[in-house]
Structures are given as C-alpha cells and as structure tokens.
Design a protein around this motif. Structure first.
Motif, PDB file in Angstrom:
ATOM      1  N   LYS A  28      -3.316  35.702 -26.283  1.00 39.17           N
ATOM      2  CA  LYS A  28      -4.298  35.426 -25.217  1.00 39.17           C
ATOM      3  C   LYS A  28      -4.545  33.923 -25.080  1.00 39.17           C
ATOM      4  O   LYS A  28      -4.681  33.419 -23.971  1.00 39.17           O
ATOM      5  CB  LYS A  28      -5.601  36.165 -25.496  1.00 39.17           C
ATOM      6  CG  LYS A  28      -5.453  37.655 -25.534  1.00 39.17           C
ATOM      7  CD  LYS A  28      -6.406  38.316 -24.618  1.00 39.17           C
ATOM      8  CE  LYS A  28      -6.228  39.826 -24.745  1.00 39.17           C
ATOM      9  NZ  LYS A  28      -6.113  40.452 -23.503  1.00 39.17           N
ATOM     10  N   THR A  29      -4.583  33.212 -26.197  1.00 41.80           N
ATOM     11  CA  THR A  29      -4.794  31.768 -26.156  1.00 41.80           C
ATOM     12  C   THR A  29      -3.622  31.095 -25.461  1.00 41.80           C
ATOM     13  O   THR A  29      -3.805  30.202 -24.631  1.00 41.80           O
ATOM     14  CB  THR A  29      -4.960  31.202 -27.580  1.00 41.80           C
ATOM     15  OG1 THR A  29      -6.049  31.867 -28.221  1.00 41.80           O
ATOM     16  CG2 THR A  29      -5.227  29.708 -27.563  1.00 41.80           C
ATOM     17  N   ASN A  60      -3.614  34.783 -30.548  1.00 43.64           N
ATOM     18  CA  ASN A  60      -2.602  33.766 -30.207  1.00 43.64           C
ATOM     19  C   ASN A  60      -1.986  34.058 -28.850  1.00 43.64           C
ATOM     20  O   ASN A  60      -1.755  33.137 -28.058  1.00 43.64           O
ATOM     21  CB  ASN A  60      -1.524  33.697 -31.288  1.00 43.64           C
ATOM     22  CG  ASN A  60      -2.021  32.996 -32.549  1.00 43.64           C
ATOM     23  OD1 ASN A  60      -2.897  32.138 -32.482  1.00 43.64           O
ATOM     24  ND2 ASN A  60      -1.482  33.383 -33.688  1.00 43.64           N
ATOM     25  N   SER A  89      -3.927  29.054 -21.871  1.00 44.01           N
ATOM     26  CA  SER A  89      -3.737  27.605 -21.861  1.00 44.01           C
ATOM     27  C   SER A  89      -2.324  27.213 -21.468  1.00 44.01           C
ATOM     28  O   SER A  89      -1.917  26.082 -21.718  1.00 44.01           O
ATOM     29  CB  SER A  89      -4.090  27.037 -23.240  1.00 44.01           C
ATOM     30  OG  SER A  89      -3.208  27.569 -24.204  1.00 44.01           O
ATOM     31  N   PRO A 101      -0.981  24.874 -26.773  1.00 40.38           N
ATOM     32  CA  PRO A 101      -1.770  25.956 -27.358  1.00 40.38           C
ATOM     33  C   PRO A 101      -2.083  25.728 -28.826  1.00 40.38           C
ATOM     34  O   PRO A 101      -1.325  25.106 -29.551  1.00 40.38           O
ATOM     35  CB  PRO A 101      -0.868  27.185 -27.194  1.00 40.38           C
ATOM     36  CG  PRO A 101       0.507  26.643 -27.102  1.00 40.38           C
ATOM     37  CD  PRO A 101       0.384  25.295 -26.465  1.00 40.38           C
TER      38      PRO A 101
END
Length: 173
Positions: A156-157, A154, A161, A167
């Motif tokens: 890194k995502t 989560n 983004s 996200p």
C-alpha cells in the motif's frame, strides 16, 4: 342450533368489478360455468357460442342432462384444471420444504454465532492457561500475521507513493 357463518346466497348487482385482483378471483371461481349465447344478425342469421358447447348448455336448460357424445370439452377443461392444481401443489410443497431447510440452516447459524460470542478469542486467553505447545503455535500465528501485515503495508505504501518520493520499506525483525 349453531349460528350461521355466512349470509348465504344473495342477489348482487351485475356490474364490472373494478379491482383487477378481485376480478381475477371472481373469474377463476366461475370459469368452469356453463354458458350459451345466441345472437341474430340484422339479416336474421343466428350466431352461437357456448361453453362447454351450446348443445350441452341447451340440453341442461331443457332438462335433458345427457352429455353430447362428441362433447368432451368440459371433461378436458376439468382434467387440465386437476393437472394444473396438482402441479401447483407440488411446487408449493417443494417451496415449503426449501423454506423449512432454510429456517433450519438459519437456526444452526444463529446457534453457532451465539457459541462464538460466548467463547473468548484465542488472543484473549490468559497466557498462564496455555501450555508450551499452544504458546509455540500462537507465536507462529502471530509471526505469520506480522509478516502478512508488513507485506500489505509495503504494498500500500508503494502504491500510494509511486508518483512521489521513493517508497519506505518496512522489514521484519
């Protein structure tokens, strides 16, 4: 009779030793040599230089092998050399001790690494060889690993983004 191991004393040509390391070695072997130099100026005035002193060199040359009462230079140089050699020997011994410690540490690390290479990882252990308590511990460990994995995913995502679309978040079941 045993064969000679060295060629003995030989006459060598007097010239500058070009290799700096060889020159330093030759100097260190001969630095305690006794030398006396007398130079006369054009007007006839003498200038002298000697080690340990001109008097000591002259007395030795003349066969009067007695030390000048005020000439302690040679004794001081020899004492300094002995002290320095002792210090260097102590440093050498300390470095050898440290090297032995590092070699022993390396040997232990290699043995530990070999032992770990031959043992299966906890997740490779067949389930039928694990008791109930160990299975519960493994389940908790896997659960913690899964939570950590999702949190990192989560994170890194969200970072990747942040300038794009909203996200996507993954949730633990």
């Amino acid at each position: 009779m045993a064969a000679k191991k060295t060629r003995g004393r030989q006459k060598i040509e007097m010239k500058k030793i070009e290799n700096e390391n060889d020159r330093m070695i030759a100097f260190s072997k001969r630095r305690s040599a006794e030398i006396g130099i007398v130079v006369f100026s054009p007007s006839g005035k003498p200038f002298s230089l000697g080690h340990p002193s001109l008097e000591a060199v002259a007395n030795r040359f003349l066969g009067l092998n007695q030390e000048h009462p005020n000439d302690n230079t040679h004794l001081l140089v020899e004492a300094h050399c002995r002290v320095r050699i002792s210090e260097l020997n102590q440093q050498h011994n300390e470095l050898l001790r440290q090297l032995d410690e590092e070699n022993a540490r390396e040997k232990i690390l290699k043995q530990n690494r070999k032992g770990k290479e031959t043992q299966p990882h906890w997740w490779e252990t067949p389930v039928n060889e694990i008791n109930h308590h160990e299975l519960l511990q493994m389940d908790a460990a896997v659960d913690d690993l899964h939570k950590t994995f999702l949190a990192k995913l989560n994170e890194k995502t969200a970072a990747a983004s942040s300038s794009m679309a909203p996200p996507m978040y993954f949730h633990h079941k």
